[in-house]
Design a protein around this motif. Structure first.
Motif, short mmCIF file in Angstrom:
data_model
loop_
_atom_site.label_atom_id
_atom_site.label_comp_id
_atom_site.label_asym_id
_atom_site.label_seq_id
_atom_site.Cartn_x
_atom_site.Cartn_y
_atom_site.Cartn_z
N ASP A 266 10.39 5.11 1.80
CA ASP A 266 11.07 6.31 1.30
C ASP A 266 11.69 7.10 2.45
O ASP A 266 12.81 7.61 2.33
N GLU A 267 10.96 7.21 3.55
CA GLU A 267 11.48 7.94 4.71
C GLU A 267 12.72 7.25 5.28
O GLU A 267 13.69 7.91 5.65
N GLN A 268 12.70 5.94 5.35
CA GLN A 268 13.86 5.21 5.84
C GLN A 268 15.07 5.44 4.94
O GLN A 268 16.20 5.61 5.43
N PRO B 214 0.84 -1.21 0.00
CA PRO B 214 0.00 0.00 0.00
C PRO B 214 0.87 1.26 0.00
O PRO B 214 2.00 1.24 0.49
N GLN B 215 0.32 2.35 -0.50
CA GLN B 215 1.08 3.58 -0.66
C GLN B 215 1.67 4.08 0.66
O GLN B 215 2.80 4.57 0.70
N ALA B 216 0.93 3.93 1.74
CA ALA B 216 1.42 4.42 3.04
C ALA B 216 2.68 3.68 3.46
O ALA B 216 3.61 4.30 4.01
#
Length: 257
Positions: free
Chosen positions: A223-225, A215-217
């Motif tokens: 991406d944050e990691q 899922p996108q979330a």
């Protein structure tokens, strides 16, 4: 045929074809010689690009002069390949159900693909379409874990793999030995994937089948990691252009060899 495609590939590659093109590295120059000398490809030969995806490796096969038949089960990937290589015969098929006659090709090459279908059944089918003395080539691009920050990136990715087949586990090797083929022979090459972090790091990770299927979330958390890793690594932080180090493993087995 859909039932023969792993759920991670069916779901992830259906949506990630464009990202795959942007994020996947090319292959090193030495691969051209491997194809011509080791696999014996030239203008008199026919080769199957098995699990061809979007055609990332197809151009290397075309460059040998051989007639190339691209086989890929995911329709969205096959469409991208056909657009890029309109002169290549692109057909829907799987490793265990190849739409070709017995003993009809000189070589089969699986680039970044064999781990998806490594089985006795697939090797039986590959052996069926190969001529006597024909060759099966298996090739993978792998991030070079000798560079200090690469294992940290791999850890972010590998934590989410679930039951997805991967090269690095070595499970694909269980398909060998196989009675139709001789021993595996390997050559290794080193190269780098240079470009913007967005393409060579973020899009490479996003193109990973099981991540593309999330899922996108959850993808946003990955991406944050990665942003956190880049910010902590001197070789990566603040750079508009970076190089991801790769090693390429190229294997060959000969039918009847």
């Amino acid at each position: 045929m859909k039932d023969q495609v792993h759920h991670s590939a069916a779901a992830g590659y259906k949506t990630a074809a464009d990202t795959y093109i942007k994020g996947r590295p090319d292959y090193p120059p030495q691969v051209g010689e491997w194809l011509t000398r080791t696999l014996g490809l030239d203008g008199h030969k026919t080769v199957i690009d098995l699990g061809a995806g979007t055609g990332k490796f197809t151009g290397r096969l075309v460059a040998t002069g051989a007639q190339v038949i691209a086989v890929e089960p995911v329709a969205q990937m096959l469409e991208k390949l056909a657009d890029t290589w309109p002169d290549v015969l692109a057909v829907s098929g799987t490793a265990s159900d190849l739409p070709l006659p017995d003993a009809s090709v000189d070589a089969v090459v699986c680039a970044q693909a064999f781990h998806w279908f490594a089985s006795r059944e697939a090797l039986d089918e590959i052996a069926r379409v190969l001529k006597p003395g024909g060759k099966l080539g298996l090739i993978w691009n792998l991030r070079d874990t000798q560079v200090s920050w690469v294992p940290k990136l791999d850890a972010i990715v590998n934590a989410l793999e679930g039951d997805t087949p991967r090269y690095y586990t070595g499970a694909w090797r269980k398909a060998f030995p196989h009675p139709a083929f001789g021993a595996l022979q390997v050559q290794q090459f080193h190269h780098g994937h240079t470009g913007s972090p967005e393409d060579v790091i973020f899009n490479r990770v996003r193109s990973t089948s099981f991540i593309a299927a999330l899922p996108q979330a959850q993808r946003a958390k990955i991406d944050e990691q990665i942003r956190g890793l880049i910010a902590e690594e001197p070789e990566l932080q603040g750079r508009d252009v970076v190089t991801v180090p790769y090693e390429t493993a190229a294997f060959v087995v000969v039918k009847g060899g």
